[in-house]
Design an enzyme around this catalytic site. Structure first.
Site, mmCIF file in Angstrom:
data_model
loop_
_atom_site.group_PDB
_atom_site.id
_atom_site.type_symbol
_atom_site.label_atom_id
_atom_site.label_comp_id
_atom_site.label_asym_id
_atom_site.label_seq_id
_atom_site.Cartn_x
_atom_site.Cartn_y
_atom_site.Cartn_z
ATOM 1 C CE1 TYR A 1 -3.791 1.929 -0.283
ATOM 2 C CE2 TYR A 1 -3.126 2.989 1.792
ATOM 3 C CZ TYR A 1 -3.917 2.868 0.700
ATOM 4 O OH TYR A 1 -4.950 3.910 0.800
HETATM 5 MG MG LIG Z 1 -7.327 5.491 -1.049
#
Ligand SMILES: [Mg+2]
Lengths: 639, 224
Positions: free
Chosen positions: A354
């Site tokens: 991420y």
């Molecule tokens: Mg986002």
């Protein structure tokens, strides 16, 4: 990654509750991801037998498969939203720009409603949830993602109040992390959502009040220049613009000065060694001339000291978002907004972890060797990865952790990318390998000499082990040759008097601007790039040589106008306080309603004065736009 | 109580007292000073008068009070070593190792934090400039300059314009610029009222930069 242990206990409880309640019929579970790409990739990790069908929105498909969950075979329905699904708006009568005095927008009632264009997505959710008994939220695990999850919950609960709700926590899209997320289903985090809701409401009220006021008024005051312009205001935009204006003015008001210095050059065997004067430079020609005379009268240099010591150049820290944006824009020449878009795509495709993270420490649980091992196949950096594996990964760690996501790192090897995507992926990989390898080592020699009791110093550098530099071309460390000197040795160098002029600071680059936003707490690592884009698109700022930010006429005039009212609109303080309060809401240390009230009050006061002193904005703008201001009503609003 | 000395004798006595301190003085100024004191004090001790003339000299502008102490034509000599003692007043001071602009930003409290964030860091081996004060001096007759060749702890940028110092030889002087070491300087003190504002360091910097001067520079300093 980080959350596995923390949520384990709760999810066990959830599990037992389920097994006792649910009958023998096959359970149906609705899964909702933040984007269609993510839904597709997530589904792919849960099953190899997926049926795809259409939803109402043609961009958000529905993926169906079976999965063992809660100890039983479940029918999984995976679909997605496209970012935020609901937004705040003023109730009908306040929506039109000329419907009210903008001052009333600080208290006007607001409603949460479906963002125009996303009604189809909402309808899909409403239809699908009817047949399900469980809802699992798979939105990104950051502040906005949490809030998007709550919007999905709101829509689904309105149709089916009895629905069981879970939050899947993950920070990379791999089969292990998907599995782990499902084994450790948690509850959505209300506090984080509270913080986002407060921020949204403030942005709406403050943004709408100032934007309407500025736009409507200035269109009338400067019809030649601004009759069609949107003169927007945002509490992050303005301080960001403020940094650009501040730097521009610092350069404008800079006064260059002459200086003089003594240069000592020792040339031998085709090598010139430059010695720097310990006094550096003098801003007085006569004084420097006297020192020059002094040296020339007795121009023999005596070596006072020779110090040779190991010097290392540290391998980079694990990559966080701000670093990705800064280094990306500096070294890859891709702007922050674009780099984040690409990084998010690489994430949804399962190539990297991420990309929105503040963490620069690798968690102990992460299997670095595995991740490095995957990269050994690459023709460019594979061999280096192999060396890191042999020596054992040894990541340099920073001090920051957002306790949600690990640093950005590759999670899958690929050689199938091209263009900017390839560049960003390569950077993430090289940064990761560099961080896990060893510092570069060198030997630095510092030589000090004395000429007529004036001291001069030179350095040389020998690089003894390049280590991480071999895989990380974004850092430069150059060797610098120097003669071999011995203490007491004497020689006759070249002695010159040189002059120069001081130069102003440089215009801000995007990396500088992000560094300033970070320093002052303007926006979050997730929004820096957006605010910069906004001030560009409003023409408040432009780029010089595609690299340096310069304020436009409108931007300069607005900042000066507000500054002349004595308000810190273009200063970061007001917004930074809000960002700090939002963190406190997330941590449960501050009540969201109180934060909202306090902030509305602060900005409302500022707004009232802005209304009274609006002429100051006209005055400042008139100079930059070179247009005589037209007289208009104080507030500029004709209702 | 003894009869007071005739005025000539008293001036004589004070003249040799000041000479013993290496303070140079004109006969006219000293006569005026002694007369004034005797008008105000019918009875006094020698040390009272000594104290008075010494203080008055320190607070005077040497252009009024001193016949000068420095040798002539220093500017025209590449290098000379002076061996006497020279009483001078510091007309102004300036640090010449740092740009006037950045010194001015500090005085006028311009926040440069955001500029510093984006500046390139210096390498650890690179020398950092220490202070080098340049003094403009006057002995009452002649002007000269001096630089802080070796650190002079007894001086700083905020020293009052008109402060008196004694320069003690042997001291090198190049092109009219004294190269001062700590052993060459004895700080006496005092000030010159008419120079306080006009030669305040802030105004010296302002003139060098072509910026507006500050008519009340002392209140600014005390805030800092
Ligand atoms: Mg986002």
């Amino acid at each position: 990654m980080f959350l596995i242990l923390k949520y384990l206990r709760r999810s066990v409880g959830a599990f037992s509750r389920f097994s006792s309640n649910i009958s023998a019929t096959k359970m149906k579970v609705l899964n909702v991801a933040e984007k269609n790409d993510a839904a597709k990739t997530l589904a792919g990790f849960m099953s190899s037998n997926i049926k795809r069908r259409e939803g109402f929105s043609k961009f958000n498909k529905i993926y169906e498969f079976e999965y063992m969950l809660f100890g039983q075979k479940c029918d999984m329905i995976m679909t997605s939203v496209s970012g935020h699904l609901l937004g705040l708006e003023f109730v009908g009568s306040y929506r039109h720009w000329r419907s009210c005095n903008p001052l009333s927008l600080f208290d006007a009632p607001v409603v949460k409603q479906c963002i125009p264009g996303y009604e189809d997505i909402k309808r899909t959710l409403e239809r699908e949830i009817r047949k399900c008994s469980v809802l699992i939220i798979w939105t990104d695990c950051d502040r906005e993602g949490e809030s998007i999850g709550f919007e999905v919950i709101e829509v689904c609960k309105a149709v089916k109040p009895s629905i069981k709700i879970y939050r899947a926590k993950f920070s990379e899209i791999t089969s292990q992390s998907v599995k782990r997320a499902l084994q450790n289903l948690a509850q959505p985090d209300k506090r984080t959502n509270d913080a986002v809701v407060v921020r949204q409401e403030l942005d709406l009220r403050i943004g709408a009040a100032f934007t309407r006021f500025q736009t409507l008024r200035l269109r009338q005051v400067f019809p030649q220049n601004l009759s069609d312009s949107l003169v927007s205001y945002g509490s992050c935009q303005f301080p960001t613009l403020g940094f650009v204006v501040e730097r521009y003015k610092a350069i404008e008001s800079f006064i260059p000065e002459s200086f003089w210095k003594i240069k000592v050059i020792h040339e031998k065997n085709d090598l010139c060694v430059d010695f720097s004067w310990k006094r550096v430079r003098l801003f007085d020609q006569l004084a420097c001339q006297c020192f020059y005379d002094l040296c020339i009268e007795n121009p023999v240099a005596t070596v006072v000291s020779v110090n040779s010591k190991p010097k290392s150049r540290w391998r980079p820290l694990p990559l966080d978002t701000v670093e990705l944006e800064k280094v990306g824009s500096r070294k890859l020449k891709i702007n922050a907004k674009e780099i984040m878009r690409i990084a998010e795509k690489l994430y949804t495709q399962g190539f990297i972890s991420y990309p929105r993270t503040e963490t620069n420490i690798f968690p102990k649980e992460i299997n670095l060797s595995n991740l490095i091992g995957m990269q050994t196949a690459d023709p460019a950096w594979g061999e280096f990865a192999g060396r890191v594996l042999q020596d054992g990964p040894n990541p340099r760690n920073g001090t920051k952790s957002d306790k949600a996501h690990p640093p950005i790192h590759p999670i899958k090897y690929t050689s199938g990318l091209s263009g900017a995507e390839q560049k960003v992926y390569e950077f993430v990989v090289r940064r990761f390998l560099a961080c896990c390898s060893k510092d570069a080592q060198g030997q630095e020699t510092i030589v000090e000499i004395n000429i007529a009791d004036e001291l001069f110093v030179a350095n040389g550098l020998m690089i003894t082990a390049r280590n991480y530099l071999d895989v990380y071309p974004y850092d430069k460390w150059s060797a610098k040759e120097i003669h071999v000197y011995e203490v007491g040795e004497q020689f006759r160098p070249n002695i010159e008097m040189a002059d120069g002029t001081t130069s102003p600071p440089k215009l801000l680059t995007e990396a500088d601007l992000i560094a300033l936003m970070e320093k002052h707490g303007i926006g979050t690592d997730a929004t820096h790039a957006d605010h910069i884009e906004t001030i560009k698109s409003r023409l408040y700022v432009g780029l010089e040589n595609e690299k340096f930010f310069v304020p436009g006429h409108l931007g300069m005039g607005l900042v000066e106008g507000y500054d002349s009212m004595g308000f810190p609109m273009s200063k970061p303080n007001l917004r930074a306080e809000l960002e700090a309060d939002l963190v406190k809401i997330c941590e449960g240390r501050k009540n969201p309603e109180i934060v909202l009230k306090e902030q509305i009050l602060k900005y409302k006061e500022v707004f009232e004065v802005a209304l009274q002193q609006a002429a100051k904005i006209d005055e400042a703008l008139a100079i930059y736009l070179q247009e005589q201001p037209c007289q208009v009503e104080t507030s500029g609003i004709v209702i | 109580m003894a009869q007071p000395l005739p005025i000539n004798r008293e001036v004589e006595r004070m003249c040799s007292y000041l000479a013993s301190l290496s303070y140079t003085v004109t006969r006219d100024w000293l006569t005026g000073c002694v007369e004034y004191f005797r008008d105000e004090n019918s009875h006094y001790s020698v040390s009272d008068l000594q104290e008075f003339v010494r203080k008055q000299w320190e607070l005077s502008d040497l252009r009024d009070s001193s016949g000068g102490s420095l040798p002539p034509n220093l500017q025209n000599q590449m290098k000379i070593t002076l061996r006497g003692k020279y009483a001078v007043q510091i007309e102004s001071v300036l640090n010449i190792s740092e740009p006037a602009y950045s010194q001015m930003q500090k005085i006028r409290k311009v926040d440069i934090g955001n500029v510093e964030v984006t500046e390139k860091k210096q390498e650890s081996w690179e020398p950092r400039a220490g202070r080098m004060l340049k003094l403009k001096m006057c002995d009452g007759q002649r002007q000269a300059e001096a630089i802080e060749y070796r650190p002079l702890r007894m001086l700083n940028e905020h020293i009052l314009p008109g402060t008196k110092i004694l320069i003690i030889g042997p001291v090198d002087c190049r092109r009219g610029v004294f190269f001062l070491k700590p052993e060459n300087v004895k700080l006496i003190g005092g000030e010159v009222d008419s120079l306080l504002i006009v030669n305040h360091m802030e105004n010296i910097l302002a003139r060098a930069l072509g910026l507006p001067e500050n008519q009340d520079p002392f209140s600014n300093v005390s805030e800092a």
